[in-house]
Design an enzyme around this catalytic site. Structure first.
Site, PDB file in Angstrom:
ATOM      1  CB  VAL A  83      -0.925   0.018   1.223  1.00 43.95           C
ATOM      2  CG1 VAL A  83      -1.758   1.291   1.239  1.00 43.95           C
ATOM      3  CG2 VAL A  83      -1.827  -1.212   1.232  1.00 43.95           C
ATOM      4  CB  VAL A  85      -0.567   7.516  -1.531  1.00 48.71           C
ATOM      5  CG1 VAL A  85      -0.993   8.743  -2.334  1.00 48.71           C
ATOM      6  CG2 VAL A  85      -1.761   6.620  -1.267  1.00 48.71           C
ATOM      7  NE  ARG A  91      -2.793  13.652   5.020  1.00 47.37           N
ATOM      8  CZ  ARG A  91      -1.909  12.679   5.220  1.00 47.37           C
ATOM      9  NH1 ARG A  91      -1.839  11.669   4.361  1.00 47.37           N
ATOM     10  NH2 ARG A  91      -1.113  12.691   6.262  1.00 47.37           N
ATOM     11  NE  ARG A  92      -3.677  15.220  -5.304  1.00 43.46           N
ATOM     12  CZ  ARG A  92      -3.177  15.587  -6.481  1.00 43.46           C
ATOM     13  NH1 ARG A  92      -3.712  15.098  -7.605  1.00 43.46           N
ATOM     14  NH2 ARG A  92      -2.159  16.414  -6.561  1.00 43.46           N
ATOM     15  N   GLY A  93      -7.731  10.905  -1.054  1.00 48.38           N
ATOM     16  CA  GLY A  93      -8.695   9.818  -0.915  1.00 48.38           C
ATOM     17  C   GLY A  93      -8.380   8.582  -1.738  1.00 48.38           C
ATOM     18  CE1 TYR A 124      -3.953   0.522   5.658  1.00 49.35           C
ATOM     19  CE2 TYR A 124      -2.127   0.835   7.176  1.00 49.35           C
ATOM     20  CZ  TYR A 124      -2.599   0.714   5.889  1.00 49.35           C
ATOM     21  OH  TYR A 124      -1.729   0.793   4.826  1.00 49.35           O
ATOM     22  CG  PHE A 416       1.511 -10.150   5.265  1.00 51.91           C
ATOM     23  CD1 PHE A 416       0.396  -9.440   4.852  1.00 51.91           C
ATOM     24  CD2 PHE A 416       1.519 -10.640   6.581  1.00 51.91           C
ATOM     25  CE1 PHE A 416      -0.680  -9.206   5.711  1.00 51.91           C
ATOM     26  CE2 PHE A 416       0.445 -10.417   7.431  1.00 51.91           C
ATOM     27  CZ  PHE A 416      -0.635  -9.700   7.010  1.00 51.91           C
TER      28      PHE A 416
END
Length: 416
Positions: A83, A85, A91-93, A124, A416
């Site tokens: 995961v 970004v 911060r753009r969803g 999370y 993982f």
């Protein structure tokens, strides 16, 4: 229009890998070898990317996994990994969009939980995940530990032995040893063939960066393997020409207390090793008390590790066992509405049932708090004191305490 979020095509995998490396602050370059080795082991349908002007700017991947719950049963899990970004698109969803698509697909598939290892704590919980198992790492001061320097193997009373083996041997012996561990240790997750290949240097995407570790197997008096250790050692000497080498343990599986004791004593008895790092262990690991002086093992890492998110509350709660019989009605609030509802849990010696209900609730809590309780590693009493569980019926928190807690801490040895 924002970035396009969708599953990737195989042809987009190099672009996706560059974004993954960028997000993890690794050199963004991608080699043909890396693409060729990694691509066969990902499912493009479960590998999402966010694309802006043809460039991948966010990554997300999931894969099938099994999670061992309290009592030794396993449930199908949606394991989430990779995961990122990119710093230009925070911060753009984008994560919220990828997470929503993945969790909805996992629930539709019939997965009972989702799992992940969180790089950062605050991210999370808003998606219904809770910290369900912690990790502890010790550093052992070998000279202070008090072990007999003449130790050369398991005791005569034990009848076992330790042998150095090859990576090929580990690929043969390791899966069965790990499966035996999974039947009794809640919090463990399944390991596929690829895990053992990567751990032993087989067909790695970065062969030039690979350093072969040492592998040792403990066999019992009948010659059956009961334990495995994988470790590396550095090369450090003091100014007075004294060896100050450190051994770092990457995996230690022991099916019996005898195997566990023998393997720790083995790695602490290797000539020139003055310090041992244990790798990820359970917070209640036996290790310190396997040493004559437990203070020789000092904690260097203690933190949250495995995060869990329930996708099917009845199946999840029915899969695990409970320390005491009892009944509770739980009012669950889920920020994504995947599991919002009221559920009646009834644990009896004959079995456990969990069903949706409209009866008055005993406890009110968020999905993330239920996930935190799921593997028995957190106390309902503590969560109530923190204001994270609301007691609606007097005595309900105490009842949950006796039901949910486990005799040993949850432990996930894997990343993982």
């Amino acid at each position: 229009m924002g970035p396009d979020v969708r599953p990737i095509a195989e042809s987009e995998f190099p672009n996706w890998l560059r974004a993954l490396n960028t997000g993890f602050l690794r050199p963004p370059s991608v080699t043909e070898k890396e693409v060729a080795v990694r691509l066969p082991h990902i499912d493009p349908a479960r590998t999402q990317g966010a694309f802006d002007g043809g460039r991948c700017v966010a990554t997300f991947r999931s894969f099938a996994q099994e999670l061992t719950v309290v009592g030794g049963a396993t449930v199908p899990a949606d394991a989430i990994s990779n995961v990122t970004v990119s710093p230009t698109h925070r911060r753009r969803g984008l994560l919220s969009r990828m997470m929503a698509a993945d969790l909805a697909a996992a629930k539709e598939r019939g997965d009972v939980v989702a799992t992940l290892i969180a790089a950062e704590y605050p991210i999370y919980g808003r998606y219904g995940f809770g910290s369900a198992a912690c990790t502890t790492e010790w550093e052992i001061d070998v000279p202070r530990a008090g072990l007999d320097p003449r130790w050369s193997g398991p005791s005569a009373q034990d009848g076992g032995r330790i042998d150095l083996v090859s990576g090929a041997d580990v690929r043969k012996l390791g899966p069965a040893l790990h499966d035996r561990l999974r039947t009794r240790q809640h919090g463990t997750v399944s390991r596929d063939t690829r895990w053992w290949e990567l751990t032993t240097g087989e067909n790695r995407p970065d062969p030039d960066a690979w350093t072969e570790p040492f592998y040792a197997v403990y066999s019992n008096a009948d010659g059956e393997p009961d334990g495995l250790i994988i470790y590396r050692a550095d090369d450090h000497w003091g100014d007075a020409k004294q060896p100050l080498n450190r051994a770092t343990v990457f995996d230690l599986i022991a099916d019996t207390p005898a195997a566990e004791r023998a393997l720790w004593h083995f790695v602490c008895s290797i000539d020139w090793i003055s310090t041992v790092r244990t790798g990820h262990r359970a917070p209640d690991d036996l290790l310190p008390h396997l040493l004559p002086d437990p203070r020789a093992a000092r904690i260097v890492t203690q933190a949250d590790w495995l995060w869990v998110r329930l996708l099917d509350v009845p199946r999840a709660l029915e899969a695990r066992t409970y320390a005491a019989p009892g009944a509770l009605t739980l009012d669950i609030h889920d920020p994504t509405s995947l599991t919002t509802g009221r559920y009646h849990l009834n644990a009896t010696p004959a079995g456990t049932t969990c069903t949706p209900t409209r009866t008055t609730a005993d406890l009110a809590l968020d999905a993330r708090e239920l996930a935190t309780l799921y593997l028995g590693d957190e106390s309902p009493t503590r969560l109530a004191a923190l204001g994270r569980i609301e007691e609606l019926t007097p005595g309900a928190v105490a009842r949950a305490e006796t039901m949910f807690r486990a005799a040993r801490r949850a432990w996930c040895p894997d990343v993982f």
